[in-house]
Write an enzyme that holds these catalytic residues in place. Structure first.
Site, PDB file in Angstrom:
ATOM      1  N   ARG A  47       0.474  -1.341   0.250  1.00  0.00           N
ATOM      2  CA  ARG A  47       0.002  -0.042   0.035  1.00  0.00           C
ATOM      3  C   ARG A  47       0.470   1.393   0.089  1.00  0.00           C
ATOM      4  NH1 ARG A  47      -2.050  -3.373  -1.044  1.00  0.00           N
ATOM      5  NH2 ARG A  47      -4.438  -4.625  -0.469  1.00  0.00           N
ATOM      6  N   SER A  89     -11.331  -0.746   3.332  1.00  0.00           N
ATOM      7  CA  SER A  89     -10.635  -1.048   4.715  1.00  0.00           C
ATOM      8  C   SER A  89     -10.416   0.516   5.814  1.00  0.00           C
ATOM      9  CB  SER A  89      -8.839  -1.713   4.057  1.00  0.00           C
ATOM     10  OG  SER A  89      -9.189  -3.016   3.657  1.00  0.00           O
ATOM     11  N   GLU A  99      -5.738   3.670   6.029  1.00  0.00           N
ATOM     12  CA  GLU A  99      -4.894   3.486   5.056  1.00  0.00           C
ATOM     13  C   GLU A  99      -5.328   4.466   4.412  1.00  0.00           C
ATOM     14  OE1 GLU A  99      -5.696  -0.974   2.761  1.00  0.00           O
ATOM     15  OE2 GLU A  99      -6.360  -0.127   1.579  1.00  0.00           O
TER      16      GLU A  99
HETATM   17  C1  LIG Z   1     -15.447  -1.643  -1.211  1.00  0.00           C
HETATM   18  C2  LIG Z   1     -14.184  -0.759  -1.352  1.00  0.00           C
HETATM   19  C3  LIG Z   1     -13.005  -1.179  -1.529  1.00  0.00           C
HETATM   20  C4  LIG Z   1     -12.096  -1.506  -1.207  1.00  0.00           C
HETATM   21  N1  LIG Z   1     -10.946  -2.455  -1.558  1.00  0.00           N
HETATM   22  C5  LIG Z   1      -9.501  -1.914  -1.778  1.00  0.00           C
HETATM   23  C6  LIG Z   1      -8.907  -3.184  -2.087  1.00  0.00           C
HETATM   24  O1  LIG Z   1      -9.078  -4.560  -2.011  1.00  0.00           O
HETATM   25  N2  LIG Z   1      -7.566  -3.735  -2.432  1.00  0.00           N
HETATM   26  C7  LIG Z   1      -7.088  -1.893  -2.068  1.00  0.00           C
HETATM   27  O2  LIG Z   1      -5.897  -1.802  -3.077  1.00  0.00           O
HETATM   28  N3  LIG Z   1      -7.858  -0.987  -2.422  1.00  0.00           N
HETATM   29  C8  LIG Z   1      -8.611  -0.946  -2.031  1.00  0.00           C
HETATM   30  N4  LIG Z   1     -10.060   0.081  -1.766  1.00  0.00           N
HETATM   31  C9  LIG Z   1      -9.587   1.528  -1.640  1.00  0.00           C
HETATM   32  C10 LIG Z   1     -10.104   1.875  -2.833  1.00  0.00           C
HETATM   33  O3  LIG Z   1     -10.404   1.757  -3.492  1.00  0.00           O
HETATM   34  C11 LIG Z   1      -7.870   2.587  -4.299  1.00  0.00           C
HETATM   35  O4  LIG Z   1      -6.861   3.097  -2.964  1.00  0.00           O
HETATM   36  C12 LIG Z   1      -8.491   3.381  -5.148  1.00  0.00           C
HETATM   37  O5  LIG Z   1      -7.432   2.959  -5.999  1.00  0.00           O
HETATM   38  C13 LIG Z   1      -8.762   3.998  -5.168  1.00  0.00           C
HETATM   39  O6  LIG Z   1      -8.694   5.333  -5.800  1.00  0.00           O
HETATM   40  P1  LIG Z   1      -9.324   6.517  -6.528  1.00  0.00           P
HETATM   41  O7  LIG Z   1      -9.688   6.944  -7.602  1.00  0.00           O
HETATM   42  O8  LIG Z   1     -10.890   6.349  -5.361  1.00  0.00           O
HETATM   43  O9  LIG Z   1      -9.061   6.854  -5.768  1.00  0.00           O
HETATM   44  P2  LIG Z   1      -9.162   8.541  -4.596  1.00  0.00           P
HETATM   45  O10 LIG Z   1     -10.025   8.190  -3.034  1.00  0.00           O
HETATM   46  O11 LIG Z   1      -9.651   9.799  -5.077  1.00  0.00           O
HETATM   47  O12 LIG Z   1      -7.782   9.054  -4.479  1.00  0.00           O
HETATM   48  C14 LIG Z   1      -6.737   8.075  -3.437  1.00  0.00           C
HETATM   49  C15 LIG Z   1      -5.422   8.838  -3.778  1.00  0.00           C
HETATM   50  O13 LIG Z   1      -4.856   8.525  -4.627  1.00  0.00           O
HETATM   51  C16 LIG Z   1      -4.625   9.883  -5.214  1.00  0.00           C
HETATM   52  N5  LIG Z   1      -4.581  10.444  -6.678  1.00  0.00           N
HETATM   53  C17 LIG Z   1      -6.130  10.007  -7.327  1.00  0.00           C
HETATM   54  N6  LIG Z   1      -5.689   9.966  -8.486  1.00  0.00           N
HETATM   55  C18 LIG Z   1      -4.640  10.707  -8.991  1.00  0.00           C
HETATM   56  C19 LIG Z   1      -3.454  11.115 -10.266  1.00  0.00           C
HETATM   57  N7  LIG Z   1      -4.456  11.005 -12.056  1.00  0.00           N
HETATM   58  N8  LIG Z   1      -3.102  11.387  -9.774  1.00  0.00           N
HETATM   59  C20 LIG Z   1      -1.994  11.406  -8.194  1.00  0.00           C
HETATM   60  N9  LIG Z   1      -2.587  11.072  -7.530  1.00  0.00           N
HETATM   61  C21 LIG Z   1      -3.827  10.622  -7.226  1.00  0.00           C
HETATM   62  C22 LIG Z   1      -5.774  10.572  -4.509  1.00  0.00           C
HETATM   63  O14 LIG Z   1      -4.654  12.286  -4.309  1.00  0.00           O
HETATM   64  C23 LIG Z   1      -5.180  10.566  -3.191  1.00  0.00           C
HETATM   65  O15 LIG Z   1      -3.821  10.209  -2.295  1.00  0.00           O
HETATM   66  C24 LIG Z   1     -11.176  -0.029  -1.670  1.00  0.00           C
HETATM   67  C25 LIG Z   1     -12.442   1.075  -1.503  1.00  0.00           C
HETATM   68  C26 LIG Z   1     -13.523   0.711  -0.994  1.00  0.00           C
HETATM   69  C27 LIG Z   1     -14.717   1.718  -0.795  1.00  0.00           C
END
Ligand SMILES: Cc1cc2nc3c(=O)[nH]c(=O)nc-3n(C[C@H](O)[C@H](O)[C@H](O)COP(=O)(O)OP(=O)(O)OC[C@H]3O[C@@H](n4cnc5c(N)ncnc54)[C@H](O)[C@@H]3O)c2cc1C
Length: 341
Positions: A159, A228, A324
């Site tokens: 992570r 998580s 996380e």
């Molecule tokens: C139900 C559920 C289940 C999940 N299961 C998992 C799992 O199994 N494994 C896992 O690893 N994660 C899991 N996650 C967490 C999540 O899915 C991941 O962290 C995912 O990558 C977040 O994507 P997002 O676009 O929503 O990011 P955001 O929440 O919008 O951003 C997350 C981070 O990435 C940065 N960011 C976003 N886009 C960019 C970009 N283009 N350039 C630079 N920085 C950027 C943001 O600034 C922030 O720091 C889960 C979440 C939920 C709600």
């Protein structure tokens, strides 16, 4: 480039926190990225908000990359894909698996954008992004140029990546390049997948992963959450052996360098907080690692609950849980304690 005078961000984060954003800048093309004026005020790059908790009633300025497109190049031994940051991760997994490019199936149904995937090196069921990431196309705010970062330069860990540390706030991931080898091997080591036959195909694994995840994790559309909330903590072997004497059934995953990863959800359950609820903020009744918003919880309500979880786990096990999830106040990223007024 769309410079939107926004409003509530409830629909832009999977915890459905009703904070207010006064400026939202959407970036849909590389030309718009090149023309981007980096805000003077605090800002935050927002993907789909599934790993983001807005902890104050106002957000910083939000930059939202919406760059689209999937380009596939077939090579002798692999498929090489370049994918825009604004694509949806799960849709990408479905696309690759259904087009005969296996590899990402264990990562099905992880919410969020492709651009966020390298940030915390998303992972599930024994596979992580780093296993397939060839490089990341990075738009650097200082030079206003695109540059290619190799997977090694991304410093991927559990992570973890360079984007959470040295490069935090210094640019935007515009696209990622994945290499999916043709000599694909299924990864079936995790519970739930280990009953599948060895000659199973990637689509069957993907369907199974989707089934397991749907049965274990609340769907953010029905019960808002960030997945998580805490990382699984890593302790040294000595600490683990002491804990194991008192709790012989404690789940653990041996790591390199005399370290052991513990299951944060198990620790939270053992301190009696599974299903605990304060107002509209709660610990999920089936999966204690997930904090949920039953309707009108504020980010601060969720942060208060997270602090209680951390304190109780530390008091019982002397193990420090860390979020996380990214905690975002009006001034940008902050810690849990900063987020409590
Ligand atoms: C139900 C559920 C289940 C999940 N299961 C998992 C799992 O199994 N494994 C896992 O690893 N994660 C899991 N996650 C967490 C999540 O899915 C991941 O962290 C995912 O990558 C977040 O994507 P997002 O676009 O929503 O990011 P955001 O929440 O919008 O951003 C997350 C981070 O990435 C940065 N960011 C976003 N886009 C960019 C970009 N283009 N350039 C630079 N920085 C950027 C943001 O600034 C922030 O720091 C889960 C979440 C939920 C709600």
């Amino acid at each position: 480039m769309h410079n939107l005078l926004a409003g509530s961000v409830r629909h832009l984060n999977s915890m459905a926190i009703d904070s207010h954003c006064s400026k939202l800048i959407e970036i849909s093309t590389l030309a718009e990225l090149a023309e981007l004026t980096i805000p003077d005020e605090p800002f935050y790059i927002l993907g789909e908000g599934s790993n983001t908790l807005f902890v104050e009633s106002n957000t910083p300025t939000l930059l939202k990359p919406k760059l689209k497109g999937i380009e596939v190049t077939e090579q002798q031994d692999k498929f090489v894909l370049n994918i825009g940051a604004g694509e949806n991760w799960h849709e990408l997994v479905e696309y690759t698996v259904t087009h005969g490019m296996p590899g990402l199936e264990n990562l099905a149904l992880i919410p969020g954008s492709v651009g966020a995937a390298p940030v915390q090196n998303i992972g599930a069921y024994g596979v992580e992004l780093a296993d397939f990431c060839h490089s990341v196309t990075w738009f650097d705010f200082a030079t206003k140029q695109l540059q290619t970062l190799s997977a090694a330069e991304c410093l991927f860990g559990y992570r973890e990546s360079v984007f959470k540390h040295a490069l935090k706030g210094k640019g935007i991931i515009a696209s990622i390049t994945l290499a999916l080898p043709k000599n694909w091997q299924p990864v079936l080591s995790y519970a739930g997948l280990n009953t599948l036959p060895e000659n199973v195909d990637a689509k069957t694994i993907m369907v199974k992963v989707i089934d397991i995840r749907n049965s274990k994790l609340p769907n953010p559309i029905e019960l808002p959450n960030n997945g998580s909330f805490f990382k699984n903590p890593i302790v040294d072997t000595k600490h683990f052996e002491q804990l194991q004497q008192d709790y012989p059934d404690m789940p653990f995953y041996t790591q390199p360098n005399n370290q052991v990863k513990l299951a944060a959800g198990w620790l939270i359950e053992k301190v009696g907080l599974k299903g605990y609820r304060v107002g509209d903020a709660g610990v999920h009744e089936k999966q204690a690692l997930v904090l949920v918003n039953f309707g009108q919880a504020s980010g601060e309500d969720i942060a208060q609950l997270a602090l209680l979880v951390i304190a109780k786990v530390f008091a019982k096990f002397a193990v420090q849980l860390e979020p996380e999830v990214r905690l975002i106040g009006k001034g940008g990223e902050c810690s849990l304690t900063d987020s409590i007024s």
